[in-house]
Design an enzyme around this catalytic site. Structure first.
Site, mmCIF file in Angstrom:
data_model
loop_
_atom_site.group_PDB
_atom_site.id
_atom_site.type_symbol
_atom_site.label_atom_id
_atom_site.label_comp_id
_atom_site.label_asym_id
_atom_site.label_seq_id
_atom_site.Cartn_x
_atom_site.Cartn_y
_atom_site.Cartn_z
ATOM 1 C CG HIS A 104 45.304 29.935 38.233
ATOM 2 N ND1 HIS A 104 45.250 30.721 37.115
ATOM 3 C CD2 HIS A 104 44.241 30.289 38.997
ATOM 4 C CE1 HIS A 104 44.199 31.517 37.202
ATOM 5 N NE2 HIS A 104 43.559 31.271 38.329
ATOM 6 C CG ASP A 111 51.147 30.908 41.051
ATOM 7 O OD1 ASP A 111 50.933 31.851 41.842
ATOM 8 O OD2 ASP A 111 50.239 30.359 40.399
ATOM 9 C CD GLN A 125 44.948 31.414 45.881
ATOM 10 O OE1 GLN A 125 44.552 31.615 47.032
ATOM 11 N NE2 GLN A 125 44.293 31.865 44.824
ATOM 12 C CE LYS A 160 44.533 35.097 43.193
ATOM 13 N NZ LYS A 160 43.095 35.007 42.923
ATOM 14 C CB CYS A 186 41.483 29.420 36.446
ATOM 15 S SG CYS A 186 40.396 30.777 36.032
#
Lengths: 412, 147
Positions: free
Chosen positions: A128, A205, A208, A231, A369
């Site tokens: 991202h 990261d 998600q 999220k 993104c």
């Protein structure tokens, strides 16, 4: 499929007032934009409202009882996060505004002091922008170089290229756990192992990954792990940076201000202990409390059952889109989350998005993104349906029906 | 479906698929880039002038049906117009895509974009080429955006 486990979509949907609303006077809306943000269960809304109603006060400041109550709830949320992601110590949980701020904190406070001219930061092409730009900025500041490992045509990380790019010049590795744009789940444990062989620290990261699977940061071995509350069914504006205590201890503060100091004099300032050293200013108290409620809710869910359900939704959507030869799926990794990105010959994703919206199907269109990733597929934009555990096969059918309307309008 | 048919009229679909004046003008006197950060659409416009009059205008780039058709029809309309006339036409066009008004007669074929007003998220798609053209006419170097 879901009946075989303890997982029930109907029970899940009952927890979300959003679905009650859309089954009322309005026709239902198929919300398939969960990789952008997730709907919130009632318990999260309640936790935020209760905090503001019953315990509005600042934290770590007053001796009065209201401040004590706000502090108790805020710090309880930290304990919930610690237990949920299996951090070793509660001081390793830093509240931030979200994944983006978490990455920037690590870039500036941990990585920047490590770097000299010619040193390298290694990332992947499926990051991202929030895991691209902070590294480009720190490279600009230090003369270091950002190396980007390529992805295969299926959208998987090219591990051979990755190994070749991991060299004695590599000073830091930052990698996305699960791609927001195409759903690929990366072999993060292996990536951490390879980096640690060279004594290089790793940021994962996890934005998600959190809504789809259990996370154990100690089993993963990640030095840093970043995610956003919104999220994972929590509020916006709150996120977490997990960092190993020995690394956080040695890092300078990211921002200066109140609450991050022990003592301030005209000539000398002593930083506060972890994690408060990294939490300058009044924090997002209600956000943290809401995130705590979201993770407590997640703990009650049969996530293995949810994963099977999401997989079935993914396979259903994939099969329905594959019936059309002029629809091309973008990202077909073997191991992926329930994200289905696609393009259609002769119809721009933005037009698909408008037509699906009229059909009451909410998807994301654009570059997500992740412009460098889309470049590797030779497209500027995609349409993306991203599923959460509360989505249904009826909603997948609505997506397919909407795509039939796209074809009708555009005469495909 | 009817609002969608108003938005995606045949003329728009036709120009979206086969944009006119979709070419480079070598040695153009005025050029500008346009960018819609929301969707990543990019456009580059070329203009040659004959005094105050637009002698030729063309564009390159990629975008959705609305933005491509808008750029295509725009180039057909403004060729031969003065800068002042072009600005006036844009005023009418912007009104057409944002307010419930009857199309001003000077808009001619551009009246086909009246359906855009029902889709506020798409107004930027319809106006990107206009912003870009006006930036080119002003001789500004900066990238025009819809923001």
């Amino acid at each position: 499929m879901s009946q075989a486990t303890g997982f029930s979509v109907d029970a899940i949907r009952n927890d979300f007032p959003f679905f009650a609303r859309s089954s009322g006077t309005e026709p239902p809306l198929a919300y398939l934009d969960n990789a952008a943000t997730a709907q919130k269960p009632q318990c999260v809304l309640d936790a935020v409202l209760d905090l503001y109603r019953d315990a509005t006060s600042n934290v770590h400041r007053g001796v009065h009882r209201l401040s004590a109550e706000a502090t108790r709830r805020y710090e309880n949320a930290r304990d919930i996060v610690q237990r949920y992601i299996h951090a070793h110590d509660r001081c390793e949980i830093v509240f931030t505004r979200g994944t983006t701020e978490s990455v920037n904190l690590v870039a500036q406070s941990y990585v920047r002091p490590l770097l000299g001219a010619g040193d390298e930061i290694l990332i992947t092409q499926m990051e991202h922008h929030s895991n691209f730009v902070p590294w480009q900025m720190v490279a600009e500041q230090t003369g270091a170089v950002v190396r980007v490992a390529p992805v295969t045509p299926q959208g998987e990380l090219d591990l051979d290229a990755w190994r070749a790019l991991l060299t004695e010049r590599t000073k830091f590795v930052s990698v996305v756990h699960t791609s927001n744009a195409i759903g690929t789940i990366n072999p993060v444990a292996e990536i951490v192992r390879l980096a640690h062989e060279r004594g290089v620290a790793v940021l994962v990261d996890g934005a998600q990954a959190m809504p789809h699977q259990r996370v154990d940061v100690q089993a993963l071995g990640a030095d840093f792990f970043a995610f956003s509350g919104h999220k994972v069914f929590g509020p916006t504006g709150i996120g977490v940076l997990y960092g190993k205590q020995e690394l956080l201890d040695d890092m300078p503060p990211y921002q200066g201000g109140g609450d991050m100091i022990k003592l301030v004099s005209l000539t000398n300032t002593v930083w506060n202990d972890l994690p408060y050293k990294f939490e300058a200013g009044t924090p997002n108290i209600a956000g943290a409390v809401g995130l705590g409620a979201a993770l407590e809710w997640m703990k009650t869910i049969d996530l293995d059952g949810a994963a099977l359900h999401e997989r079935a939704l993914h396979d259903d959507a994939t099969a329905r889109l594959r019936q059309w030869d002029d629809v091309r799926l973008i990202g077909t990794a073997a191991h992926k989350a329930a994200v289905v990105a696609f393009v259609m010959d002769g119809v721009h994703p933005h037009d698909i998005g408008t037509i699906l919206d009229q059909a009451r199907v909410a998807i994301r269109t654009g570059h997500h993104c992740a412009q460098p990733l889309l470049e590797s597929f030779g497209v500027h934009a995609t349409a993306r349906a991203s599923f959460a555990l509360y989505n249904t096969h009826e909603e997948v059918a609505a997506l397919a029906a909407g795509m039939a309307q796209v074809r009708e309008l555009f005469g495909a | 479906m009817s609002e969608l048919r108003d938005l995606y009229q045949q003329l728009i679909l036709d120009h979206g698929r086969k944009p006119r004046n979709f070419r480079v003008i070598e040695n153009a006197q005025r050029e500008a880039d346009g960018h819609n950060p929301l969707c990543g659409d990019r456009i580059h416009m070329f203009v040659t002038m004959d005094g105050e009059t637009i002698a030729d205008v063309s564009f390159q780039g990629q975008g959705c049906a609305i933005s491509t058709a808008s750029a295509s029809l725009l180039t057909q309309m403004v060729k031969g117009m003065t800068v002042a006339q072009t600005k006036e036409l844009f005023g009418h066009f912007r009104e057409l895509v944002t307010k419930p008004v009857e199309p001003h007669e000077s808009l001619e074929k551009l009246a086909v974009f009246s359906g855009v007003r029902e889709f506020p998220m798409r107004v930027k798609c319809a106006t990107l080429s206009w912003h870009t053209l006006l930036a080119a006419l002003k001789g500004e170097d900066k990238v025009a955006t819809t923001e």
